[in-house]
Design a protein around this motif. Structure first.
Motif, PDB file in Angstrom:
ATOM      1  N   ALA A 109     136.859  15.404 140.478  1.00 11.32           N
ATOM      2  CA  ALA A 109     136.457  16.401 141.147  1.00 11.32           C
ATOM      3  C   ALA A 109     137.560  17.187 141.818  1.00 11.32           C
ATOM      4  CB  ALA A 109     135.389  15.730 141.929  1.00 11.32           C
ATOM      5  N   ASN A 110     137.467  18.412 142.012  1.00 10.04           N
ATOM      6  CA  ASN A 110     138.304  19.225 142.563  1.00 10.04           C
ATOM      7  C   ASN A 110     139.676  19.349 142.082  1.00 10.04           C
ATOM      8  OD1 ASN A 110     136.113  20.207 144.741  1.00 10.04           O
ATOM      9  ND2 ASN A 110     136.407  18.051 145.625  1.00 10.04           N
ATOM     10  N   ASP A 111     139.760  19.229 140.822  1.00 11.17           N
ATOM     11  CA  ASP A 111     141.105  19.244 140.115  1.00 11.17           C
ATOM     12  C   ASP A 111     141.383  20.546 139.362  1.00 11.17           C
ATOM     13  OD1 ASP A 111     139.426  18.785 137.889  1.00 11.17           O
ATOM     14  OD2 ASP A 111     140.562  17.113 137.115  1.00 11.17           O
ATOM     15  N   GLY A 112     140.199  21.640 139.500  1.00  7.93           N
ATOM     16  CA  GLY A 112     140.502  22.580 138.711  1.00  7.93           C
ATOM     17  C   GLY A 112     139.937  22.751 137.370  1.00  7.93           C
ATOM     18  N   ALA A 113     139.372  21.801 136.828  1.00  8.48           N
ATOM     19  CA  ALA A 113     138.758  21.530 135.519  1.00  8.48           C
ATOM     20  C   ALA A 113     137.416  21.102 135.516  1.00  8.48           C
ATOM     21  CB  ALA A 113     139.676  20.831 134.677  1.00  8.48           C
ATOM     22  N   CYS A 114     136.210  21.595 134.839  1.00  9.64           N
ATOM     23  CA  CYS A 114     134.959  21.158 134.836  1.00  9.64           C
ATOM     24  C   CYS A 114     135.122  19.939 133.623  1.00  9.64           C
ATOM     25  CB  CYS A 114     134.260  22.447 134.342  1.00  9.64           C
ATOM     26  SG  CYS A 114     132.504  21.770 134.172  1.00  9.64           S
ATOM     27  N   ASP A 115     134.643  18.661 134.237  1.00  7.46           N
ATOM     28  CA  ASP A 115     134.950  17.601 133.263  1.00  7.46           C
ATOM     29  C   ASP A 115     133.448  17.153 133.091  1.00  7.46           C
ATOM     30  OD1 ASP A 115     137.659  16.891 133.785  1.00  7.46           O
ATOM     31  OD2 ASP A 115     137.250  16.901 135.840  1.00  7.46           O
ATOM     32  N   ASP A 116     132.447  17.922 133.146  1.00  7.31           N
ATOM     33  CA  ASP A 116     131.028  17.194 133.091  1.00  7.31           C
ATOM     34  C   ASP A 116     130.541  17.804 131.731  1.00  7.31           C
ATOM     35  OD1 ASP A 116     128.243  17.207 133.021  1.00  7.31           O
ATOM     36  OD2 ASP A 116     128.161  17.770 135.157  1.00  7.31           O
ATOM     37  N   SER A 139     131.903  21.343 142.011  1.00  7.54           N
ATOM     38  CA  SER A 139     132.691  22.654 142.573  1.00  7.54           C
ATOM     39  C   SER A 139     133.392  23.076 141.549  1.00  7.54           C
ATOM     40  CB  SER A 139     133.621  22.255 143.737  1.00  7.54           C
ATOM     41  OG  SER A 139     132.900  21.650 145.002  1.00  7.54           O
ATOM     42  N   ASP A 140     134.057  22.231 140.531  1.00  5.74           N
ATOM     43  CA  ASP A 140     134.844  22.676 139.517  1.00  5.74           C
ATOM     44  C   ASP A 140     133.927  23.467 138.420  1.00  5.74           C
ATOM     45  OD1 ASP A 140     137.227  21.768 140.555  1.00  5.74           O
ATOM     46  OD2 ASP A 140     137.161  19.901 139.461  1.00  5.74           O
ATOM     47  N   CYS A 141     132.935  22.781 138.134  1.00  2.00           N
ATOM     48  CA  CYS A 141     131.973  23.409 137.090  1.00  2.00           C
ATOM     49  C   CYS A 141     131.266  24.678 137.758  1.00  2.00           C
ATOM     50  CB  CYS A 141     130.986  22.421 136.864  1.00  2.00           C
ATOM     51  SG  CYS A 141     131.506  20.982 135.883  1.00  2.00           S
ATOM     52  N   ARG A 142     130.812  24.582 138.920  1.00  2.00           N
ATOM     53  CA  ARG A 142     130.382  25.667 139.511  1.00  2.00           C
ATOM     54  C   ARG A 142     131.462  27.030 139.573  1.00  2.00           C
ATOM     55  NH1 ARG A 142     128.716  23.761 143.753  1.00  2.00           N
ATOM     56  NH2 ARG A 142     126.670  23.472 143.559  1.00  2.00           N
ATOM     57  N   ALA A 150     133.344  28.552 131.745  1.00  2.00           N
ATOM     58  CA  ALA A 150     132.218  27.542 131.242  1.00  2.00           C
ATOM     59  C   ALA A 150     130.936  27.959 131.110  1.00  2.00           C
ATOM     60  CB  ALA A 150     132.247  26.396 132.162  1.00  2.00           C
ATOM     61  N   ARG A 151     130.216  27.612 130.299  1.00  2.18           N
ATOM     62  CA  ARG A 151     128.855  27.784 129.998  1.00  2.18           C
ATOM     63  C   ARG A 151     127.969  26.479 129.917  1.00  2.18           C
ATOM     64  NH1 ARG A 151     131.698  28.532 125.796  1.00  2.18           N
ATOM     65  NH2 ARG A 151     130.921  27.699 123.803  1.00  2.18           N
ATOM     66  N   TRP A 152     126.628  26.648 130.149  1.00  2.00           N
ATOM     67  CA  TRP A 152     125.760  25.461 130.214  1.00  2.00           C
ATOM     68  C   TRP A 152     125.454  25.016 128.547  1.00  2.00           C
ATOM     69  CZ3 TRP A 152     123.489  21.740 133.003  1.00  2.00           C
ATOM     70  CH2 TRP A 152     122.296  21.003 132.188  1.00  2.00           C
ATOM     71  N   GLN A 153     125.814  23.849 128.270  1.00  2.00           N
ATOM     72  CA  GLN A 153     125.350  23.113 126.998  1.00  2.00           C
ATOM     73  C   GLN A 153     124.537  21.878 127.153  1.00  2.00           C
ATOM     74  OE1 GLN A 153     128.482  21.880 124.502  1.00  2.00           O
ATOM     75  NE2 GLN A 153     129.199  20.192 125.775  1.00  2.00           N
ATOM     76  N   GLY A 154     124.097  21.626 128.337  1.00  2.00           N
ATOM     77  CA  GLY A 154     123.353  20.211 128.317  1.00  2.00           C
ATOM     78  C   GLY A 154     122.240  20.078 127.538  1.00  2.00           C
ATOM     79  N   GLY A 155     121.407  21.233 127.216  1.00  2.00           N
ATOM     80  CA  GLY A 155     120.418  21.025 126.309  1.00  2.00           C
ATOM     81  C   GLY A 155     120.396  20.963 125.006  1.00  2.00           C
ATOM     82  N   LYS A 156     121.760  21.135 124.407  1.00  2.00           N
ATOM     83  CA  LYS A 156     121.973  21.108 123.227  1.00  2.00           C
ATOM     84  C   LYS A 156     122.037  19.550 122.685  1.00  2.00           C
ATOM     85  CE  LYS A 156     124.645  25.370 122.895  1.00  2.00           C
ATOM     86  NZ  LYS A 156     125.875  25.917 122.393  1.00  2.00           N
TER      87      LYS A 156
END
Length: 180
Positions: A109-116, A139-142, A150-156
């Motif tokens: 978290a808070n490393d500048g990259a969205c890891d989710d 924070s990174d993903c927001r 980044a964009r949402w892909q969770g439902g795929k």
């Protein structure tokens, strides 16, 4: 910001073992137009759901993001028998403003990259996604969604998985073959 991790298989699996099931009130029973996917996982047809989009007592003890959408038969059977439910972090948001980003408990978290893994972008092919980071890099993903990175892909069902365990095993096997 692109980055690549060199992880051993044992380190990756150890991180996966820490995933804890959610309580009944944290689970979602009604997936809207949910796709279970295929049976491409090496652990499909073993009687346990190995897909981290779900939670409950019908889940395997160790989960990896590689199995998202790849254990359809086991997960469908467990879902139909009320042994699992949709993990609330994968519930489809009605719009960007309603995304549940979670918290910042991830090691990354808070490393500048969205890891989710619920999010993707041009950076995704270089990422090693861990189950422990689902909902824990808010924070990174927001910021990445807000900037358009980044964009949402969770439902795929066919998520961009980034660097997979098969990729890591292949790299390790190649390295040991060249040490001769």
């Amino acid at each position: 910001m692109k980055r690549r991790f060199d992880l051993s298989l044992s380190a990756l699996c150890a991180a996966c073992l820490a995933a804890a099931p959610l309580s009944a009130q944290e689970q979602t029973r009604e997936p809207v137009q949910w796709e279970f996917g295929s049976n491409a996982s090496e652990w499909s047809h073993d009687g346990e759901c190995d897909d981290p989009r779900f939670t409950g007592k019908g889940m395997a003890a160790a989960l990896v993001t590689d199995n998202i959408g790849r254990d359809a038969s086991d997960c469908r059977k467990a879902f139909d028998s009320d042994q699992i439910a949709l993990h609330p972090m994968f519930a489809e948001p009605s719009d960007t403003a309603s995304i549940d980003y979670g918290d910042n408990r991830s090691t990354f978290a808070n490393d500048g990259a969205c890891d989710d893994i619920r999010f993707t972008g041009d950076y995704a092919s270089e990422m090693v996604y861990l189950v422990d980071d689902i909902g824990h890099d808010a924070s990174d993903c927001r910021a990445a969604v807000k900037s358009g990175e980044a964009r949402w892909q969770g439902g795929k069902v066919n998520l961009e998985h980034g660097v997979t365990i098969d990729d890591i095993i292949g790299e390790e096997a190649g390295a040991s073959d060249n040490t001769g």
